[in-house]
Design a protein around this motif. Structure first.
Motif, PDB file in Angstrom:
ATOM      1  N   TYR A 108       0.830  -1.211   0.000  1.00 14.68           N
ATOM      2  CA  TYR A 108       0.000   0.000   0.000  1.00 14.68           C
ATOM      3  C   TYR A 108       0.863   1.258   0.000  1.00 14.68           C
ATOM      4  N   ASP A 109       1.984   1.232   0.727  1.00 10.08           N
ATOM      5  CA  ASP A 109       2.904   2.376   0.714  1.00 10.08           C
ATOM      6  C   ASP A 109       3.467   2.605  -0.690  1.00 10.08           C
ATOM      7  N   ARG A 110       3.777   1.526  -1.414  1.00 12.13           N
ATOM      8  CA  ARG A 110       4.297   1.641  -2.785  1.00 12.13           C
ATOM      9  C   ARG A 110       3.217   2.159  -3.737  1.00 12.13           C
ATOM     10  N   GLY A 163       3.518   5.996  -5.582  1.00 13.78           N
ATOM     11  CA  GLY A 163       3.537   5.957  -7.030  1.00 13.78           C
ATOM     12  C   GLY A 163       4.425   4.884  -7.639  1.00 13.78           C
ATOM     13  N   THR A 164       5.050   4.046  -6.805  1.00 16.35           N
ATOM     14  CA  THR A 164       5.898   2.977  -7.319  1.00 16.35           C
ATOM     15  C   THR A 164       5.089   1.983  -8.133  1.00 16.35           C
ATOM     16  N   PHE A 165       3.943   1.582  -7.602  1.00 16.32           N
ATOM     17  CA  PHE A 165       3.050   0.673  -8.311  1.00 16.32           C
ATOM     18  C   PHE A 165       1.856   1.450  -8.851  1.00 16.32           C
ATOM     19  N   THR A 166       1.526   1.203 -10.100  1.00 10.46           N
ATOM     20  CA  THR A 166       0.280   1.732 -10.644  1.00 10.46           C
ATOM     21  C   THR A 166      -0.829   0.758 -10.265  1.00 10.46           C
ATOM     22  N   ILE A 167      -2.046   1.247 -10.246  1.00  6.39           N
ATOM     23  CA  ILE A 167      -3.158   0.368  -9.894  1.00  6.39           C
ATOM     24  C   ILE A 167      -4.318   0.565 -10.856  1.00  6.39           C
ATOM     25  N   ALA A 168      -5.132  -0.462 -10.915  1.00 11.39           N
ATOM     26  CA  ALA A 168      -6.432  -0.382 -11.567  1.00 11.39           C
ATOM     27  C   ALA A 168      -7.443  -0.578 -10.444  1.00 11.39           C
ATOM     28  N   ASN A 169      -8.459   0.240 -10.427  1.00 11.78           N
ATOM     29  CA  ASN A 169      -9.458   0.163  -9.368  1.00 11.78           C
ATOM     30  C   ASN A 169     -10.736  -0.435  -9.962  1.00 11.78           C
ATOM     31  N   PHE A 170     -11.081  -1.646  -9.520  1.00  8.90           N
ATOM     32  CA  PHE A 170     -12.220  -2.378 -10.058  1.00  8.90           C
ATOM     33  C   PHE A 170     -13.451  -2.273  -9.173  1.00  8.90           C
ATOM     34  N   ASN A 217       6.676  -6.113 -12.550  1.00  8.54           N
ATOM     35  CA  ASN A 217       7.906  -6.436 -13.283  1.00  8.54           C
ATOM     36  C   ASN A 217       8.834  -5.239 -13.385  1.00  8.54           C
ATOM     37  N   ALA A 218       8.282  -4.048 -13.573  1.00  6.65           N
ATOM     38  CA  ALA A 218       9.107  -2.835 -13.642  1.00  6.65           C
ATOM     39  C   ALA A 218       9.810  -2.595 -12.307  1.00  6.65           C
ATOM     40  N   TYR A 219       9.096  -2.825 -11.204  1.00  8.49           N
ATOM     41  CA  TYR A 219       9.716  -2.663  -9.882  1.00  8.49           C
ATOM     42  C   TYR A 219      10.873  -3.651  -9.715  1.00  8.49           C
ATOM     43  N   ILE A 220      10.624  -4.915 -10.057  1.00 10.69           N
ATOM     44  CA  ILE A 220      11.665  -5.936  -9.915  1.00 10.69           C
ATOM     45  C   ILE A 220      12.873  -5.586 -10.781  1.00 10.69           C
ATOM     46  N   GLU A 221      12.624  -5.181 -12.021  1.00  8.10           N
ATOM     47  CA  GLU A 221      13.723  -4.835 -12.924  1.00  8.10           C
ATOM     48  C   GLU A 221      14.544  -3.661 -12.392  1.00  8.10           C
ATOM     49  N   SER A 222      13.870  -2.680 -11.815  1.00 13.00           N
ATOM     50  CA  SER A 222      14.587  -1.505 -11.313  1.00 13.00           C
ATOM     51  C   SER A 222      15.349  -1.790 -10.016  1.00 13.00           C
TER      52      SER A 222
END
Length: 68
Positions: A27-29, A33-40, A55-60
């Motif tokens: 939730y902190d990420r 703004g580290t993780f983007t989200i989709a709100n369903f 995957n972008a987080y892991i790669e970085s």
């Protein structure tokens, strides 16, 4: 992804499990703004994180050891 294919989206609890972190950390990420989200839907339980964001987080955060 192939045309017409939908990217997989993960609930917060699954992202926490996959990365070995707590739900609060995820939730902190989201908040920073580290993780983007989709709100369903309404509420935190309907937030989903796309695989590409994970995957972008892991790669970085992937590097060779020892660091040069």
């Amino acid at each position: 992804m192939r045309p017409g294919e939908v990217e997989r989206h993960y609930p917060v609890v699954e992202v926490a499990r996959l990365l070995g972190m707590s739900r609060d950390w995820v939730y902190d990420r989201i908040e920073d703004g580290t993780f983007t989200i989709a709100n369903f839907g309404e509420g935190k339980s309907k937030r989903r994180i796309p695989a590409s964001s994970i995957n972008a987080y892991i790669e970085s955060h992937t590097y060779s050891w020892p660091m040069t």
